[in-house]
Design a protein around this motif. Sequence first.
Motif, PDB file in Angstrom:
ATOM      1  N   GLY A  97       0.788  -1.213   0.000  1.00  0.00           N
ATOM      2  CA  GLY A  97       0.000   0.000   0.000  1.00  0.00           C
ATOM      3  C   GLY A  97       0.823   1.267   0.000  1.00  0.00           C
ATOM      4  N   ASP A  98       2.152   1.135   0.143  1.00  0.00           N
ATOM      5  CA  ASP A  98       3.005   2.324   0.142  1.00  0.00           C
ATOM      6  C   ASP A  98       3.050   2.975  -1.231  1.00  0.00           C
ATOM      7  N   LEU A  99       3.235   4.286  -1.200  1.00  0.00           N
ATOM      8  CA  LEU A  99       3.508   5.036  -2.437  1.00  0.00           C
ATOM      9  C   LEU A  99       5.007   4.984  -2.711  1.00  0.00           C
ATOM     10  N   ILE A 100       5.348   4.721  -3.972  1.00  0.00           N
ATOM     11  CA  ILE A 100       6.748   4.704  -4.414  1.00  0.00           C
ATOM     12  C   ILE A 100       6.926   5.775  -5.483  1.00  0.00           C
ATOM     13  N   LEU A 101       7.956   6.611  -5.338  1.00  0.00           N
ATOM     14  CA  LEU A 101       8.373   7.510  -6.409  1.00  0.00           C
ATOM     15  C   LEU A 101       9.737   7.031  -6.896  1.00  0.00           C
ATOM     16  N   PHE A 102       9.820   6.730  -8.188  1.00  0.00           N
ATOM     17  CA  PHE A 102      11.046   6.178  -8.765  1.00  0.00           C
ATOM     18  C   PHE A 102      11.447   7.009  -9.982  1.00  0.00           C
ATOM     19  N   ASP A 103      12.632   7.606  -9.911  1.00  0.00           N
ATOM     20  CA  ASP A 103      13.145   8.503 -10.956  1.00  0.00           C
ATOM     21  C   ASP A 103      14.521   7.990 -11.351  1.00  0.00           C
ATOM     22  N   ALA A 104      14.686   7.626 -12.630  1.00  0.00           N
ATOM     23  CA  ALA A 104      15.951   7.012 -13.040  1.00  0.00           C
ATOM     24  C   ALA A 104      16.168   7.151 -14.539  1.00  0.00           C
ATOM     25  N   GLY A 105      17.409   6.933 -14.953  1.00  0.00           N
ATOM     26  CA  GLY A 105      17.740   6.971 -16.372  1.00  0.00           C
ATOM     27  C   GLY A 105      19.040   6.245 -16.644  1.00  0.00           C
ATOM     28  N   ILE A 106      19.202   5.766 -17.870  1.00  0.00           N
ATOM     29  CA  ILE A 106      20.441   5.110 -18.275  1.00  0.00           C
ATOM     30  C   ILE A 106      21.033   5.858 -19.470  1.00  0.00           C
ATOM     31  N   LYS A 107      22.278   5.523 -19.789  1.00  0.00           N
ATOM     32  CA  LYS A 107      22.947   6.101 -20.950  1.00  0.00           C
ATOM     33  C   LYS A 107      23.118   5.022 -22.019  1.00  0.00           C
ATOM     34  N   TYR A 108      22.853   5.418 -23.255  1.00  0.00           N
ATOM     35  CA  TYR A 108      23.111   4.552 -24.400  1.00  0.00           C
ATOM     36  C   TYR A 108      24.021   5.314 -25.355  1.00  0.00           C
ATOM     37  N   LYS A 109      25.221   4.793 -25.529  1.00  0.00           N
ATOM     38  CA  LYS A 109      26.233   5.475 -26.351  1.00  0.00           C
ATOM     39  C   LYS A 109      26.348   6.933 -25.933  1.00  0.00           C
ATOM     40  N   ARG A 110      26.380   7.120 -24.626  1.00  0.00           N
ATOM     41  CA  ARG A 110      26.584   8.398 -23.923  1.00  0.00           C
ATOM     42  C   ARG A 110      25.349   9.279 -23.873  1.00  0.00           C
ATOM     43  N   TYR A 111      24.286   8.957 -24.600  1.00  0.00           N
ATOM     44  CA  TYR A 111      23.080   9.784 -24.570  1.00  0.00           C
ATOM     45  C   TYR A 111      22.146   9.325 -23.448  1.00  0.00           C
ATOM     46  N   CYS A 112      21.600  10.294 -22.723  1.00  0.00           N
ATOM     47  CA  CYS A 112      20.855  10.034 -21.489  1.00  0.00           C
ATOM     48  C   CYS A 112      19.363   9.816 -21.727  1.00  0.00           C
ATOM     49  N   SER A 113      18.759   9.155 -20.765  1.00  0.00           N
ATOM     50  CA  SER A 113      17.300   9.096 -20.658  1.00  0.00           C
ATOM     51  C   SER A 113      16.915   9.478 -19.239  1.00  0.00           C
ATOM     52  N   ASP A 114      15.645   9.840 -19.051  1.00  0.00           N
ATOM     53  CA  ASP A 114      15.161  10.314 -17.754  1.00  0.00           C
ATOM     54  C   ASP A 114      13.673  10.017 -17.664  1.00  0.00           C
ATOM     55  N   ARG A 115      13.280   9.308 -16.616  1.00  0.00           N
ATOM     56  CA  ARG A 115      11.878   8.902 -16.477  1.00  0.00           C
ATOM     57  C   ARG A 115      11.512   8.845 -14.997  1.00  0.00           C
ATOM     58  N   THR A 116      10.304   9.277 -14.672  1.00  0.00           N
ATOM     59  CA  THR A 116       9.806   9.149 -13.300  1.00  0.00           C
ATOM     60  C   THR A 116       8.419   8.526 -13.323  1.00  0.00           C
ATOM     61  N   ARG A 117       8.206   7.614 -12.384  1.00  0.00           N
ATOM     62  CA  ARG A 117       6.889   7.040 -12.178  1.00  0.00           C
ATOM     63  C   ARG A 117       6.572   7.027 -10.688  1.00  0.00           C
ATOM     64  N   THR A 118       5.300   7.195 -10.389  1.00  0.00           N
ATOM     65  CA  THR A 118       4.804   7.059  -9.026  1.00  0.00           C
ATOM     66  C   THR A 118       3.835   5.888  -9.023  1.00  0.00           C
ATOM     67  N   ALA A 119       4.002   4.966  -8.071  1.00  0.00           N
ATOM     68  CA  ALA A 119       3.227   3.731  -8.096  1.00  0.00           C
ATOM     69  C   ALA A 119       2.812   3.333  -6.686  1.00  0.00           C
ATOM     70  N   CYS A 120       1.795   2.480  -6.628  1.00  0.00           N
ATOM     71  CA  CYS A 120       1.337   1.900  -5.366  1.00  0.00           C
ATOM     72  C   CYS A 120       1.922   0.501  -5.245  1.00  0.00           C
ATOM     73  N   PHE A 121       2.597   0.227  -4.125  1.00  0.00           N
ATOM     74  CA  PHE A 121       3.246  -1.068  -3.949  1.00  0.00           C
ATOM     75  C   PHE A 121       2.251  -2.133  -3.524  1.00  0.00           C
ATOM     76  N   GLY A 122       2.306  -3.246  -4.246  1.00  0.00           N
ATOM     77  CA  GLY A 122       1.478  -4.405  -3.934  1.00  0.00           C
ATOM     78  C   GLY A 122       1.956  -5.595  -4.735  1.00  0.00           C
ATOM     79  N   GLU A 123       1.191  -6.664  -4.732  1.00  0.00           N
ATOM     80  CA  GLU A 123       1.591  -7.892  -5.429  1.00  0.00           C
ATOM     81  C   GLU A 123       1.770  -7.674  -6.925  1.00  0.00           C
ATOM     82  N   ASN A 124       0.998  -6.771  -7.489  1.00  0.00           N
ATOM     83  CA  ASN A 124       1.058  -6.526  -8.931  1.00  0.00           C
ATOM     84  C   ASN A 124       1.670  -5.152  -9.243  1.00  0.00           C
ATOM     85  N   ILE A 125       2.681  -4.768  -8.492  1.00  0.00           N
ATOM     86  CA  ILE A 125       3.338  -3.485  -8.687  1.00  0.00           C
ATOM     87  C   ILE A 125       3.790  -3.325 -10.136  1.00  0.00           C
TER      88      ILE A 125
END
Length: 337
Positions: free
Chosen positions: A190-218
Amino acid sequence: MNYILKDENAVYYECGFSCDNELLIALGDEKYFLTDARYTTEAKEQIRDAEVIETRNLYKTAREIIRKSGVKRVYFDPKEFSCADFSELSKFRIDWRKRANLSWKKRLIKTEEEIALIKRSVELNAEAFDIFAKKLQECEGWSEKRLHFEAIAHLSRFGEFDLSFDPIFAINENAAKPHALPGEKRLQKGDLILFDAGIKYKRYCSDRTRTACFGENIHFGKEQTFSNPKIQRAYDLVKKAQERAIEAARSGMKAKDLDKVAREIIDKSEFKGTFVHSLGHGVGLDIHEMPFINAKNEQILEDGMVFTIEPGIYIPGEFGIRIEDMVVLRNGRAEVL
């Protein structure tokens, strides 16, 4: 234009290689890459359109090259050079001209090749989010610190990719801090999760954030259900603000006007004043670069610009919500990458 660069990503953009001890000098049609013996071999193998010069004293050699060229004016970005660096460089007295964001301005409009690299980075990042969501199903009771460590491992594919930045994994009230640091709080159903992350591909960045409710089907999809009505109202409002901003984005509009689209939706609600940061920022070789989508920026948006759209609501001591995607302007409108 004659100029000198020091920032690694700025140098990489010019010649296809960079390291932690370098200068790049561009004088008319000639470019010179200066570094020490640790990097010479690799530089000669990878650099395009620049002469590699090995030296034990970057600034002395730079002064000699500029002196021999006979040029009278050289531009530099004051954000790249410390006072000590510029003191060494300017021992040769010519017209040193400041030009802030010199490289960022050159990189503002992305080529189709760059957009393709960024799009692949975004795709790989989205896949990593899905992989991490599956991992989270077995992580009840784990601390934010442990989950932050797991996020790094799964995002990087255990070392295959570099990360765009240190990821943010925040639970409940810690998510009210937009750039929260991980703590000892443990994940519960039932906890709220905020997850903000990104990876680099051939030095170019990505950036994404999602907010989700934690449970069996997160999952990190945008359709989320929270048991707390206030959180649900805030989440739905952030989602609406992001959708409206993406729909409203146009080439030819000012960055501040796009920020206003999302901000007004939140400020006309019970959550007025809780959207505490800008709507977005450019992404490319740097995770934060031009254009900056904020309430004061008069910059005109153009086709080929890549940036984030990431409205949020943050209530200290309770929760924080952010939804973030990257877009590119094409044919006058925003295309989600």
